[in-house]
Enzyme design. Structure first.
Site, PDB file in Angstrom:
ATOM      1  N   TYR A 175       0.825  -1.207   0.000  1.00 24.12           N
ATOM      2  CA  TYR A 175       0.000   0.000   0.000  1.00 24.12           C
ATOM      3  C   TYR A 175       0.864   1.264   0.000  1.00 24.12           C
ATOM      4  O   TYR A 175       0.470   2.285  -0.536  1.00 24.12           O
ATOM      5  CB  TYR A 175      -0.884   0.052   1.262  1.00 24.12           C
ATOM      6  CG  TYR A 175      -2.220  -0.632   1.135  1.00 24.12           C
ATOM      7  CD1 TYR A 175      -2.311  -1.975   0.805  1.00 24.12           C
ATOM      8  CD2 TYR A 175      -3.400   0.064   1.393  1.00 24.12           C
ATOM      9  CE1 TYR A 175      -3.538  -2.600   0.717  1.00 24.12           C
ATOM     10  CE2 TYR A 175      -4.631  -0.555   1.310  1.00 24.12           C
ATOM     11  CZ  TYR A 175      -4.700  -1.883   0.975  1.00 24.12           C
ATOM     12  OH  TYR A 175      -5.912  -2.500   0.887  1.00 24.12           O
ATOM     13  N   ASP A 189      -3.332 -18.062   0.138  1.00 23.75           N
ATOM     14  CA  ASP A 189      -4.326 -18.735  -0.713  1.00 23.75           C
ATOM     15  C   ASP A 189      -5.014 -19.852   0.059  1.00 23.75           C
ATOM     16  O   ASP A 189      -6.237 -20.004   0.032  1.00 23.75           O
ATOM     17  CB  ASP A 189      -3.701 -19.243  -2.034  1.00 23.75           C
ATOM     18  CG  ASP A 189      -2.364 -19.957  -1.844  1.00 23.75           C
ATOM     19  OD1 ASP A 189      -1.827 -19.953  -0.717  1.00 23.75           O
ATOM     20  OD2 ASP A 189      -1.846 -20.514  -2.838  1.00 23.75           O
TER      21      ASP A 189
HETATM   22  C1  IPM Z   1     -10.419  -1.118   4.186  1.00 21.20           C
HETATM   23  C2  IPM Z   1     -10.624  -0.468   2.845  1.00 21.20           C
HETATM   24  C3  IPM Z   1      -9.456   0.449   2.538  1.00 21.20           C
HETATM   25  C4  IPM Z   1      -8.206  -0.403   2.479  1.00 21.20           C
HETATM   26  C5  IPM Z   1      -9.635   1.275   1.256  1.00 21.20           C
HETATM   27  C6  IPM Z   1     -10.886   2.106   1.284  1.00 21.20           C
HETATM   28  C7  IPM Z   1      -8.433   2.130   0.965  1.00 21.20           C
HETATM   29  O1  IPM Z   1     -10.817  -1.423   1.867  1.00 21.20           O
HETATM   30  O2  IPM Z   1     -10.252  -0.400   5.191  1.00 21.20           O
HETATM   31  O3  IPM Z   1     -10.421  -2.339   4.242  1.00 21.20           O
HETATM   32  O4  IPM Z   1      -7.906  -1.012   1.453  1.00 21.20           O
HETATM   33  O5  IPM Z   1      -7.505  -0.468   3.485  1.00 21.20           O
END
Ligand code: IPM
Ligand code: MG
Length: 372
Positions: free
Chosen positions: A142, A221
């Site tokens: 991320y 998985d």
């Molecule tokens: C979550 C959501 C977020 C993430 C998105 C909205 C960025 O899916 O909190 O699970 O991927 O963390």
């Protein structure tokens, strides 16, 4: 107790479900003699429309000055359907997690006894499911370096983890396992990824300090498959950011509705509480979204601040709404209750938590729910 709470409704159904949480917290204040103050901040697409940024400076400061943050949801179809948008609402949430160093996302997956039949899994498989996902929230793919080539034909996202990032959440997950069923499953992809091999190394070493907790490993998985075949085998699942995102949606689906499960995002100095689910843009403003995940997130907040009795009162009121079938349409297609009525019912039952009182259901729809 005095608490300064920042409300970040965000996009889609976020503000609607969050409003129900506030009703419940006001009931808690009244019943247990607490004093909470609420300040609203903008995040996501609404903030982009007003300030051109999904996370305005003002919102960051507001969050930093508060004791707790209640978050709604984020994202709109306008951006979901446009992969080339450079700035996206979701960046607001990601940046906030990072700014506040909310490195641990705790996502309990628990089947409600009254909703066993709602699960897509067979009753004997889902019955008794009660595990919690510890998802790392401020690292991994991320947040690694992102690239696009000039001509738009190549893109990359880097997945990185450091020992420090792994060990701080691992300790929290082991402590949780110690007070639960004493089993911790590390979910990774160590047969392929270097970062996963680092997770295994660090977590295996930390396990030595928690001899009462049984540690095992699953490739992601296989973990996804095991969650469908035998969710009861899990106690604490510890995993990295992206795997945790995917597995937690799966976890909420097996409980019968995405609208049910809460989460807490915890750092050393700040804490934010938010539902698992997304912004459900199709339901925005229709008063049909399930407020339970948001309301249960307030229960997690209350527990976080040591208000365990208060937290229990919220959870009991939620259970009662299910038992009495005061639920939104995702749980009962024939239901005539909307988001705000379900919220009002739950809030009223926090105040009047005497289980034996009869409810006058007719009045709930009129916004004047009364005990008869
Ligand atoms: C979550 C959501 C977020 C993430 C998105 C909205 C960025 O899916 O909190 O699970 O991927 O963390
Ligand atoms: Mg998600």
């Amino acid at each position: 107790m005095d608490l300064k709470i920042t409300l970040l409704g965000g996009d889609g159904i976020g503000p609607e479900v969050l409003a129900q949480s506030v009703k419940c917290l006001q009931a808690v204040e009244e019943t247990f003699n607490h004093h909470f103050t609420y300040t609203e901040g903008l995040i996501g697409a609404v903030a982009m429309d007003k300030y051109g940024s999904p996370l305005p400076e003002e919102t960051i400061n507001l969050c930093k000055e508060s004791d707790a943050i209640l978050f709604g949801t984020i994202g709109t179809l306008k951006y979901d359907d446009n992969p080339s948008a450079r700035v996206r609402p979701e960046q607001g949430l990601l940046q906030l997690r990072r700014e506040l160093e909310l490195f641990t996302n705790i996502r309990p997956v628990r089947i409600f006894p009254t909703l066993v039949a709602k699960s897509p899994l067979k009753k004997h498989v889902i019955f008794g499911t009660d595990f919690v996902i510890y998802r790392e929230l401020t690292g991994g793919i991320y947040f690694g370096e992102k690239q696009w080539s000039e001509d738009g034909t190549y893109a990359s996202d880097l997945c990185e983890y450091s020992e420090k990032e792994i060990s701080r959440i691992a300790h929290l997950a082991f402590k949780a396992a110690k007070s639960r069923k004493k089993k911790l499953t590390l979910v990774d992809k160590a047969n392929v990824l270097e970062t996963s091999r680092l997770w295994r190394k660090v977590v295996t070493r930390i396990a030595e300090s928690y001899p009462e907790v049984k540690l095992d490993f699953l490739f992601v998985d296989n973990a996804a498959m095991q969650m469908m075949l035998n969710p009861n085998q899990f106690d604490v699942i510890l995993t990295e950011n992206m795997f945790g995102d995917i597995l937690s949606d799966q976890g909420s689906a097996i409980c019968g509705s995405k609208g049910l499960l809460p989460s807490a995002s915890i750092g050393a100095e700040h804490a934010m509480f938010e539902p698992f689910h997304g912004s459900y843009p199709q339901a925005t403003g229709k008063d049909i979204a399930n407020p339970v995940a948001s309301i249960l997130s307030t229960a997690m907040m209350l527990s976080h601040f040591g208000m365990h009795e208060e937290s229990r009162a919220v959870v009991i009121a939620v259970h009662k709404s299910m038992r009495k079938n005061v639920v939104t349409k995702d749980l009962n297609a024939n239901s005539r209750y909307g988001t705000s009525e379900v919220g009002a019912f739950i809030a009223d039952n926090i105040i009047d938590s005497d289980e034996n009182l009869n409810y006058n259901y007719e009045n709930i729809g009129l916004g004047k729910s009364t005990i008869i």
